[in-house]
Design an enzyme around this catalytic site. Structure first.
Site, short mmCIF file in Angstrom:
data_model
loop_
_atom_site.label_atom_id
_atom_site.label_comp_id
_atom_site.label_asym_id
_atom_site.label_seq_id
_atom_site.Cartn_x
_atom_site.Cartn_y
_atom_site.Cartn_z
N GLU A 179 12.32 -27.49 -17.56
CA GLU A 179 12.58 -28.20 -18.83
C GLU A 179 12.82 -29.64 -18.44
O GLU A 179 13.85 -29.96 -17.84
CB GLU A 179 13.84 -27.64 -19.49
CG GLU A 179 13.72 -26.21 -19.94
CD GLU A 179 12.87 -26.07 -21.19
OE1 GLU A 179 12.78 -27.03 -21.98
OE2 GLU A 179 12.28 -24.99 -21.36
N LYS A 202 23.13 -23.95 -9.09
CA LYS A 202 23.46 -25.23 -8.46
C LYS A 202 23.67 -26.21 -9.60
O LYS A 202 22.71 -26.73 -10.17
CB LYS A 202 22.31 -25.68 -7.55
CG LYS A 202 22.69 -26.57 -6.38
CD LYS A 202 23.31 -27.88 -6.75
CE LYS A 202 22.33 -28.90 -7.27
NZ LYS A 202 23.01 -30.10 -7.83
N CYS A 259 17.31 -34.20 -23.84
CA CYS A 259 15.87 -34.19 -23.54
C CYS A 259 15.04 -34.32 -24.82
O CYS A 259 13.96 -34.88 -24.79
CB CYS A 259 15.50 -32.95 -22.76
SG CYS A 259 16.04 -31.42 -23.52
N GLU A 296 10.91 -42.73 -20.27
CA GLU A 296 12.09 -42.17 -20.91
C GLU A 296 13.30 -43.06 -20.56
O GLU A 296 13.54 -43.35 -19.40
CB GLU A 296 12.32 -40.75 -20.38
CG GLU A 296 13.53 -40.08 -20.95
CD GLU A 296 13.71 -38.66 -20.42
OE1 GLU A 296 13.60 -38.46 -19.19
OE2 GLU A 296 13.97 -37.75 -21.23
P1 NAI Z 1 17.71 -34.98 -11.55
O1 NAI Z 1 16.45 -34.34 -11.98
O2 NAI Z 1 17.74 -35.70 -10.24
O3 NAI Z 1 18.89 -33.86 -11.49
C1 NAI Z 1 18.86 -32.61 -12.14
C2 NAI Z 1 19.33 -31.53 -11.18
O4 NAI Z 1 18.41 -31.41 -10.11
C3 NAI Z 1 20.69 -31.81 -10.52
O5 NAI Z 1 21.40 -30.60 -10.39
C4 NAI Z 1 20.29 -32.31 -9.15
O6 NAI Z 1 21.28 -32.12 -8.17
C5 NAI Z 1 19.08 -31.45 -8.86
N1 NAI Z 1 18.16 -31.96 -7.84
C6 NAI Z 1 17.91 -33.25 -7.48
N2 NAI Z 1 16.99 -33.31 -6.50
C7 NAI Z 1 16.64 -32.01 -6.22
C8 NAI Z 1 15.71 -31.41 -5.33
N3 NAI Z 1 14.97 -32.13 -4.50
N4 NAI Z 1 15.59 -30.06 -5.33
C9 NAI Z 1 16.32 -29.32 -6.18
N5 NAI Z 1 17.21 -29.83 -7.03
C10 NAI Z 1 17.37 -31.17 -7.07
O7 NAI Z 1 18.18 -35.92 -12.71
P2 NAI Z 1 19.18 -37.19 -12.62
O8 NAI Z 1 18.91 -37.97 -11.36
O9 NAI Z 1 20.54 -36.70 -12.80
O10 NAI Z 1 18.73 -38.03 -13.90
C11 NAI Z 1 17.62 -38.90 -13.82
C12 NAI Z 1 16.84 -38.91 -15.09
O11 NAI Z 1 16.29 -37.61 -15.33
C13 NAI Z 1 17.62 -39.19 -16.36
O12 NAI Z 1 17.82 -40.55 -16.58
C14 NAI Z 1 16.73 -38.57 -17.40
O13 NAI Z 1 15.67 -39.45 -17.70
C15 NAI Z 1 16.19 -37.34 -16.70
N6 NAI Z 1 16.97 -36.12 -17.02
C16 NAI Z 1 16.50 -35.25 -17.96
C17 NAI Z 1 17.25 -34.15 -18.31
C18 NAI Z 1 16.78 -33.19 -19.36
O14 NAI Z 1 17.57 -32.62 -20.07
N7 NAI Z 1 15.49 -32.95 -19.47
C19 NAI Z 1 18.55 -33.87 -17.72
C20 NAI Z 1 18.94 -34.82 -16.70
C21 NAI Z 1 18.16 -35.88 -16.39
#
Ligand code: NAI
Ligand code: MG
Length: 538
Positions: free
Chosen positions: A273, A200, A307, A405
């Site tokens: 992660e 996904k 990250c 963050e």
């Molecule tokens: P997010 O954690 O909401 O999205 C990451 C993935 O999770 C996407 O594919 C999203 O569709 C999916 N997702 C969202 N809700 C879900 C659920 N309930 N069950 C399963 N999958 C779900 O991250 P977002 O909103 O894009 O970014 C928000 C913040 O998260 C960023 O500002 C940053 O601080 C952090 N982040 C950290 C990352 C890393 O590399 N560790 C990558 C992306 C975001």
């Protein structure tokens, strides 16, 4: 900083077709979108836009839980025969994928840049991290998966072997910051271990995942082994966690917690992660010239939306002013643009949400008394989502970015007096992903590294060396994650260890071995007393 690109200006002025990077043609996107796994019925269309200009360049249909279940079922059927193949054949697929990645570099970098808005060099870092991982697992994965003999209960009577059986279907929920890498760097070891995959991708970056799948199929992976289902997190993402046998998630700590709870409720394993608030410690004896240069990409790789990016720099008080001056000069000289070449030091933020969050963090800090050394504002003359690389001093508890963050090109710089103080400050965080120590005294650097509560630490390097050491695990302590990627750890997590113990003479029960229970107890007791003294047997 460079003013707006003429090509970009033209693209923004017209609402006609978006300008595509040189190695991509408009027919690529419908072709890739058609590669998604969806069952029949109505689907919402989702327009994917490039952060460089916010123009839509393609669209995908959004899958729902029905599509996820359909993909998982197909993957499950195909997995059985994939798992029976010799591991060398599965490894050969990864090696062909590696070669295809090298062959299609220009197209791959174009697509990553188009979808994420990052600078080309930063797309290159993403791409070559993936190439390195493909090579690592193709050559080294098979030996980690080999069955092993283990010591039996009583020597000579029992032959115990451990096998690594695949989990079945592995789900990958991926973020938008590294849309190719963070799908395939986790999919590859899972595939090598004999699993099938359902992905996904993040809402805004489905095309990199779909492109990688085409490359995998071209490399010889049977298409039923790898399905991409674009969709929303709360819908398709949650359904995926429900349907698969193991889930790997990369993204925010908040969503990671939900995914972990959901997986645990289904008694399935998972890895996460997550975020970081990564510190760097610059000791009094650091080589300032190299440290300043090292910090540039450590803080500003893909505009800080990595990250492992550094957001807190602790500098020994004796170097503080000089460090700030030199780092500010270097930061101000950074070239920022939306070009599909290697000219930029930094690109765009990835979305309006990111721009809003970065702006809010900086504005909050400034309102509460922080000093902007450089940056501190959006760069709309370059593109709608660009933000200047920003250095702050005077950041204190109570400001949002002190602990949270930012996930943007924003760094707070603080002075410290002693190593112990620096360690305490660096460890004072809910997160524990990445850190770095900068010093000419390597043994002290390594000693401090071991005192940092982080999953990876660079000594005289930000995170590239640790991240690029694919044989070593990568992941977070504390709220930064659960489990690891890379190395044997990142491969064996996709397996069920299976203990097969063969009794060579008779079952291990007293009667079958010709003893009364009492006599057998005596034999075991004597054997245990002896075995302790025999190095080869204990
Ligand atoms: P997010 O954690 O909401 O999205 C990451 C993935 O999770 C996407 O594919 C999203 O569709 C999916 N997702 C969202 N809700 C879900 C659920 N309930 N069950 C399963 N999958 C779900 O991250 P977002 O909103 O894009 O970014 C928000 C913040 O998260 C960023 O500002 C940053 O601080 C952090 N982040 C950290 C990352 C890393 O590399 N560790 C990558 C992306 C975001
Ligand atoms: Mg979210």
């Amino acid at each position: 900083m460079q003013v707006q690109d003429p090509v970009l200006a033209q693209a923004l002025a017209s609402d006609s077709e978006p300008t595509l990077p040189p190695h991509l043609s408009p027919d690529l996107f419908p072709r890739l979108a058609a590669g998604a796994t969806l069952c029949g019925g109505e689907h919402e269309s989702f327009a994917v836009e490039t952060p460089f200009t916010r123009q839509a360049f393609g669209s995908v249909l959004m899958g729902t839980s029905a599509d996820v279940d359909y993909a998982v079922e197909r993957a499950r059927r195909a997995q059985q025969s994939w798992a029976k193949l010799p591991v060398a054949e599965r490894a050969a697929t990864l090696l062909r994928f590696h070669d295809l990645l090298l062959e299609r570099q220009a197209e791959g970098l174009d697509l990553i840049q188009l979808e994420t808005g990052k600078a080309r060099y930063h797309a290159f870092v993403e791409y070559y991290a993936l190439v390195a991982t493909a090579r690592y697992y193709a050559y080294h994965g098979p030996k980690h998966l080999r069955s092993q003999f283990r010591t039996g209960f009583l020597p000579l009577l029992t032959q115990t072997e451990v096998h690594h059986q695949p989990k079945g279907v592995v789900g990958i929920i991926a973020p938008w910051n590294y849309p190719l890498l963070l799908v395939y760097t986790d999919a590859m070891p899972a595939l090598l271990a004999g699993n099938a995959i359902v992905v996904k991708p993040a809402e805004q970056t489905p095309f990199s995942a779909l492109w990688g799948a085409q490359l995998m199929y071209e490399a010889g992976l049977p298409p039923e082994l790898l399905h991409i289902v674009p969709g929303y997190g709360a819908d398709a993402g949650a359904a995926l966690t429900e349907a698969v046998d193991y889930v790997h998630f990369t993204g925010s700590t908040e969503v990671g917690r939900t995914v972990g709870q959901q997986a645990a409720a289904g008694l399935k394993e998972f890895s996460l992660e997550l975020g970081g608030k990564n510190p760097a410690i610059i000791r009094h004896d650091a080589d300032l010239e190299k440290t300043v240069k090292g910090m540039q990409d450590t803080c500003f790789l893909i505009a800080g939306q990595t990250c492992v990016s550094t957001e807190r720099i602790y500098v020994h008080e004796s170097l503080f002013d000089e460090f700030v001056t030199r780092f500010a000069a270097l930061t101000e000289a950074m070239l920022i643009n939306a070009r599909y070449d290697f000219s930029a030091h930094m690109g765009s933020l990835a979305s309006q949400e990111q721009l809003d969050k970065v702006t809010a963090h900086v504005d909050d800090a400034v309102e509460k008394g922080a000093t902007v050394v450089t940056g501190g504002q959006a760069l709309p003359h370059i593109g709608p989502l660009f933000y200047a690389p920003t250095l702050l001093t005077g950041v204190r508890a109570g400001m949002d970015l002190f602990r949270e963050e930012t996930f943007g090109p924003v760094v707070a710089i603080y002075p410290f007096k002693t190593d112990d103080e620096a360690l305490a400050l660096a460890n004072d965080s809910a997160y524990g992903l990445s850190a770095s120590v900068w010093t000419r005294d390597l043994s002290t650097g390594r000693r401090l590294a071991e005192c940092l509560e982080c999953g990876m630490v660079g000594v005289n390097d930000g995170f590239f060396a640790a991240w690029g050491s694919i044989d070593a695990p990568m992941g977070g302590f504390k709220a930064s994650g659960f489990g690891r990627r890379n190395g044997p750890e990142g491969l064996l997590k996709y397996t069920e260890p299976q203990n097969v113990a063969t009794q060579l003479f008779a079952p291990m029960v007293p009667a079958a071995l010709g003893f009364t229970q009492e006599a057998f107890a005596g034999v075991v007791d004597t054997a245990f007393r002896l075995i302790k003294h025999i190095p080869g047997l204990r």
